[in-house]
Design an enzyme around this catalytic site. Structure first.
Site: not given
Ligand code: AR6
Length: 184
Positions: A15-16, A29, A37, A39, A122, A124
């Protein structure tokens, strides 16, 4: 783990928000006002002061990044990068994703960070194909490292074993292509 010059690059399944590095990168975003996610996890862990600072930034374009404090996080800074939504690959998504990594490294360097952690931007909610995104992430960071000389550690923080394997595979490929760090 791969050493490139004086910088250690590694992938970890973690978990980052728990990482005590100088800067963690957020997959944000363009509003910079939070979301789901990673964020959502970063805003929850940092506390409401993070949103208050984000509200002053006026948003951020896709492919760009902005830096804030880390507040209650172990990291000193959060670098909010806005990755592209995947639309099939012919709308400049690859270049926009690479730009997120370059801009994040530039902002980390500007703040004299020695360590930085990236999530898989990007990959997720924005649905960028993971294999291609990982290749772009690792190659772009490797290419930009000479211009980010304050950094001695880059962590690719991943969720799940399949993502970890993709990063490890790409880091191994880069290590095979890199010249030896101590040529005899
Ligand atoms: N630590 C590490 N990696 C993570 C964590 C964490 N705590 N949580 C999720 N991931 P995403 P995106 C991974 O969806 O695709 C938001 O609503 C996850 O499994 O977080 O860039 C923003 O506000 C995936 O591999 O980001 C934007 O609207 C990666 O992080 C939108 O989502 C990115 O997933 C951005 O979408």
């Amino acid at each position: 783990m791969t050493m490139l010059g004086g910088c250690r690059l590694e992938a970890c399944e973690t978990d980052i928000t728990t990482l005590a590095v100088d800067a963690i990168v957020n997959a944000a975003n363009s509003s910079l006002l939070g979301g789901g996610g990673v964020d959502g996890a970063i805003h929850r862990a940092a506390g409401p002061e993070l949103l208050r600072e984000c509200e002053t930034l006026g948003g951020c374009a896709t492919g760009d990044a902005k830096r804030t404090g880390g507040y209650r996080l172990p990291a000193k800074f959060v670098i909010h990068a806005v990755g592209p939504v995947w639309h099939g690959g012919d709308r400049g998504e690859a270049e926009q994703l690479a730009s997120c990594y370059r801009r994040s490294l530039a902002l980390a360097h500007e703040a004299r960070c020695t360590s930085i952690a990236f999530p898989a931007i990007s990959c997720g909610i924005y649905r960028f194909p993971a294999e291609q995104a990982v290749r772009i992430a690792v190659r772009t960071v490797v290419d930009a490292l000479p211009a980010s000389s304050s950094l001695t550690q880059v962590v690719f923080a991943c969720f799940g074993e399949p993502m970890l394997r993709l990063y490890e595979h790409e880091l191994d490929r880069v290590a095979c292509q890199a010249p030896p760090s101590n040529p005899i």
